[in-house]
Scaffold this motif. Structure first.
Motif, PDB file in Angstrom:
ATOM      1  N   GLU A  21       0.814  -1.209   0.000  1.00  0.00           N
ATOM      2  CA  GLU A  21       0.000   0.000   0.000  1.00  0.00           C
ATOM      3  C   GLU A  21       0.851   1.265   0.000  1.00  0.00           C
ATOM      4  O   GLU A  21       0.440   2.308  -0.499  1.00  0.00           O
ATOM      5  CB  GLU A  21      -0.925   0.002   1.216  1.00  0.00           C
ATOM      6  CG  GLU A  21      -2.046  -1.015   1.092  1.00  0.00           C
ATOM      7  CD  GLU A  21      -2.702  -1.335   2.425  1.00  0.00           C
ATOM      8  OE1 GLU A  21      -3.528  -2.250   2.453  1.00  0.00           O
ATOM      9  OE2 GLU A  21      -2.364  -0.676   3.424  1.00  0.00           O
ATOM     10  N   ASN A  36     -10.198   3.513  -0.531  1.00  0.00           N
ATOM     11  CA  ASN A  36     -11.256   2.500  -0.483  1.00  0.00           C
ATOM     12  C   ASN A  36     -12.558   3.071   0.069  1.00  0.00           C
ATOM     13  O   ASN A  36     -12.574   4.016   0.852  1.00  0.00           O
ATOM     14  CB  ASN A  36     -10.842   1.349   0.421  1.00  0.00           C
ATOM     15  CG  ASN A  36      -9.786   0.507  -0.242  1.00  0.00           C
ATOM     16  OD1 ASN A  36     -10.115  -0.351  -1.041  1.00  0.00           O
ATOM     17  ND2 ASN A  36      -8.535   0.797   0.040  1.00  0.00           N
ATOM     18  N   LEU A  38     -15.928   0.361   4.920  1.00  0.00           N
ATOM     19  CA  LEU A  38     -15.835  -1.081   5.095  1.00  0.00           C
ATOM     20  C   LEU A  38     -17.189  -1.743   4.923  1.00  0.00           C
ATOM     21  O   LEU A  38     -18.137  -1.411   5.623  1.00  0.00           O
ATOM     22  CB  LEU A  38     -15.322  -1.355   6.506  1.00  0.00           C
ATOM     23  CG  LEU A  38     -15.071  -2.804   6.828  1.00  0.00           C
ATOM     24  CD1 LEU A  38     -13.702  -3.186   6.333  1.00  0.00           C
ATOM     25  CD2 LEU A  38     -15.215  -3.028   8.300  1.00  0.00           C
ATOM     26  N   PRO A  76     -10.091  -2.199   4.648  1.00  0.00           N
ATOM     27  CA  PRO A  76      -9.492  -1.348   3.621  1.00  0.00           C
ATOM     28  C   PRO A  76      -8.118  -0.842   4.061  1.00  0.00           C
ATOM     29  O   PRO A  76      -7.740  -0.955   5.219  1.00  0.00           O
ATOM     30  CB  PRO A  76     -10.487  -0.197   3.513  1.00  0.00           C
ATOM     31  CG  PRO A  76     -11.111  -0.110   4.850  1.00  0.00           C
ATOM     32  CD  PRO A  76     -11.129  -1.495   5.414  1.00  0.00           C
TER      33      PRO A  76
END
Lengths: 244, 538
Positions: free
Chosen positions: A87, A227, A230, B435
């Motif tokens: 990441e 993102n 969740l 994430p």
């Protein structure tokens, strides 16, 4: 001989003459904010750069170079999170982990020396004696690799990067998610790096290409989290919920 | 007859040989730290195998009895012949050669050959390649080496003995005036060759040229197949005519171990023999192995299998080393924690899963920009194999990202050389996946932690994945932090169909602040009524 061929030979560690020339040695790229902290605008081949205080800082430091084809090894850090590395921009297919580099100093030294022969970046989190640290720094210098002692005392490092404080955003009381953090990094060192410098770094940042020159603080704006919130898994079995 | 070549069109057989004179002595003296000016000799079976130039000047000769040699030169340092030492000390030299000319073949300790096309093209000319190699070896290993160029292994070795560059296609002319005894290289220890050389000399064929002038048909009818090979060498041809690569019917080699092997040293012995068979098998077909499958069957019928991949074709020693490391790994693991085999290995099989032409991995094959990356990868691969040699095959891991929910299960750590296959399909949907960002420190075995409410009691999670009370403090690694933020819990309900591996729990992100304001974020997981740290966002 073409320029690229010369570069290749340098990469191979060929040519003792290369060590004697005064031309600036090639520096491996790092992301912009960190480039400003390093006297060479990147990780100079052959240098030793200590890192303290944050595993993410270590990974962020290695990211840009691995993206450009360099190989990195992380030694003595069995809990290194490869997902976080990815990441932060590390090309994990060019990342090797050696969690247990040996039972004694001799083995650790041999292992790290062998890795310095073949890798461009070697991070070492196993404490070693001062004598061994000098030998390994010399090896890195000779093999044109960058040695990154992590969270271990290293008397002979050229620069020491320390993550001093961290501020998280995104997480609240009972809701939200960790999205990004602002890390303050201080650099101290010898020679060209004597004057302490400081910058702030947003992690995980956009993996921008490195840019030359000193970056003044404060740094870039936080990047948007990559993102969506969740998704919560539904109960996948019909069993009655019980306490966990 | 050889055909003259233009400068551009280099014979693919054109070979570069790097030869270290008197290698067994050099290696023995180096290990004993004996200065080179003192006479030294290596003795095997009571006879001098090799001696240093200084000893030669004192009258010591190969084949002399030990006593006679010491009589000639009383201060002679005598070492026992030791192939392992020769090989061990030669590795740095081979590596040095390899740094400039990848794709080397170590013929034996002291002699390395590599197809000349790559280095010649890369350094511009054979002379500059030779100069570079000799310098590089001297700088990095302190060993004196000589380089020669000619067509084929045999002629290039002789060229290296003389330190000459034979232009492509002129090998026959180079060989013609050389003595017939050159066919019998003492380092090769070929009894049949010695007999042949003796016979040819008695027939009056005293030079390679004279032997080459005899028609091959006549050689074949009078002396047999071995002599035909020698005749081809004398004429400057390779031992076998090179044929195009054809998929061979069956390349695997199998060996039944009787008695079954459960000790590492016995395994090493078995590995060596089998590796040599495989290599000979492949070399006969002009192939080299770059991906080696190792299969073992134990007496209890367990099947063990592992694939080793290598950037460069495997030498017999390379194959033997990998087989030895693998067997070592399996057997050691079996003893330590019983996850390995429960019985001795009785069947061993090597599958060359990928083969290339022995010359395939040359510098020239990586054109332009891609070359740098190929070389970086190769250097890294060599370093990793080196470390595997020091610490065992499982010591060097490369991460492969796959599917899953938690930061631990999404990463599979694969020993270098194994197939990089993710543990779970990353393209499947993974509802409940955390994430980014992921914790930079992860705990494969979740670490102990306490999450307490304001009264100091454990924070409990209900079956509906809810916190009963607000978390107040987190205690980890001996430090207590105030909880300033948290999120979750998110239920984890995995592999409910699998009674043994089923996992039911909940994940929680917690941000703690120490008294000095230092913040630390944690990923916690609760399972079995206990909190544990799965990751630290450090």
């Amino acid at each position: 001989m073409s320029r690229s061929a010369t570069a290749t030979l340098t990469a191979l560690g060929v040519g003792a003459a290369g060590e004697l020339t005064t031309a600036p040695a090639q520096a491996l790229p790092v992301r912009g904010e960190l480039a400003g902290l390093l006297p060479w605008g990147g990780l100079r081949r052959g240098s030793t750069v200590s890192v303290r205080g944050s595993t993410s800082l270590l990974l962020a430091l290695m990211a840009a170079a691995t993206g450009e084809g360099c190989w990195a090894a992380v030694v003595g850090l069995p809990r290194c999170g490869a997902l976080a590395a990815a990441e932060l921009g590390v090309a994990v297919h060019r990342l090797a982990l050696v969690p247990e580099p040996g039972r004694d100093q001799g083995e650790v030294e041999k292992t790290v020396a062998a890795l310095l022969d073949g890798f461009d970046l070697v991070a070492l989190a196993t404490p070693v004696t001062a004598a061994t640290s000098r030998k390994l720094s010399a090896r890195a210098r000779h093999r044109k690799a960058v040695l990154l002692p992590f969270a271990v005392p290293w008397p002979g490092s050229d620069v020491e990067l320390t993550a001093t404080s961290t501020r998280w955003t995104g997480l609240h009381t009972g809701h939200g998610l960790l999205t990004s953090r602002t890390v303050t990094v201080e650099a101290t060192g010898r020679g060209a790096a004597t004057r302490p410098r400081r910058t702030t770094l947003v992690l995980p940042g956009d993996n921008e290409t490195p840019r030359p020159g000193l970056v003044s603080l404060p740094s870039t704006t936080p990047s948007p989290p990559g993102n969506s919130p969740l998704p919560v898994a539904g109960p996948s079995s019909s069993a009655t919920p019980r306490a966990v | 007859m050889t055909v003259p070549h233009s400068a551009e069109e280099v014979n693919p057989l054109y070979t570069l040989a790097v030869w270290c004179p008197d290698w067994p002595v050099v290696a023995a003296a180096a290990e004993a730290s004996l200065p080179p000016q003192l006479p030294a000799a290596v003795v095997g079976a009571g006879e001098v195998v090799t001696c240093s130039a200084v000893a030669r000047a004192e009258g010591v000769r190969r084949g002399m009895r030990r006593r006679a040699a010491q009589g000639q030169c009383p201060e002679l340092a005598v070492f026992e012949y030791d192939e392992v030492r020769d090989a061990r000390l030669f590795e740095p030299v081979a590596t040095a050669v390899e740094e400039l000319a990848p794709g080397i073949e170590v013929v034996r300790p002291g002699l390395v050959v590599v197809a000349a096309k790559g280095p010649v093209g890369y350094f511009g000319s054979a002379e500059s390649a030779a100069e570079r190699l000799v310098d590089h070896i001297a700088v990095h290993t302190g060993v004196e080496a000589q380089v020669g160029f000619a067509d084929g292994l045999f002629a290039s070795t002789l060229a290296a003995h003389r330190g000459v560059v034979v232009p492509p296609g002129r090998t026959r002319d180079f060989l013609a005036p050389l003595g017939i005894h050159e066919l019998d290289q003492p380092a090769e220890r070929r009894e049949d060759r010695a007999a042949l050389v003796d016979l040819l000399r008695r027939l009056g064929l005293r030079t390679l040229g004279a032997f080459a002038a005899v028609p091959e048909r006549d050689v074949a009818t009078r002396f047999g197949r071995a002599a035909v090979l020698a005749h081809r060498l004398a004429a400057g041809l390779e031992e076998r005519p090179r044929s195009r690569r054809q998929p061979p019917p069956e390349l695997s080699v199998t060996r039944e171990l009787d008695p079954p092997v459960d000790r590492v040293d016995a395994a090493a012995f078995a590995a060596k023999a089998l590796a040599e068979r495989l290599h000979a098998h492949l070399a006969d077909r002009g192939l080299a192995c770059t991906r080696l499958g190792i299969r073992a069957t134990t007496e209890n019928g367990e099947e063990l299998h592992r694939v080793w991949r290598c950037a460069e074709p495997l030498t017999p020693q390379g194959i033997a080393d990998r087989v030895r490391w693998q067997l070592d790994g399996w057997l050691t693991r079996g003893r330590l924690d019983r996850t390995g085999p429960t019985a001795a290995i009785h069947l061993l099989r090597l599958d060359p899963e990928e083969v290339v032409d022995a010359t395939a991995l040359q510098l020239g094959l990586w054109p332009g920009a891609g070359r740098d990356q190929g070389e970086a990868a190769e250097r890294a691969a060599r370093a990793m194999v080196h470390v595997q040699g020091l610490l065992g095959p499982d010591a060097v891991l490369t991460p492969v990202l796959g599917g899953g929910r938690g930061p631990v299960e999404r990463v599979r750590l694969v020993p270098w050389g194994d197939e990089r296959v993710p543990a779970a399909d990353p393209d499947q949907p993974w509802p409940g996946q955390l994430p980014a960002p992921s914790p930079a420190t992860v705990f494969a075995e979740p670490g102990p932690v306490a999450l307490l409410d304001s009264s100091g009691a454990d924070v409990v999670v209900t079956g509906y994945a809810e916190l009963v009370v607000r978390p107040h403090r987190i205690v980890h690694g001996g430090r207590t932090r105030q909880v300033v933020a948290w999120s979750g819990p998110w239920p984890v309900d995995e592999r409910w169909w699998d009674a043994e591996n089923a996992m039911r729990g909940a994940r929680l992100q917690v941000l703690g602040a120490a008294a000095d304001g230092e913040e630390q974020a944690f990923l916690l997981i609760r399972a079995g009524g206990k909190w544990a740290v799965e990751g630290v966002y450090d």
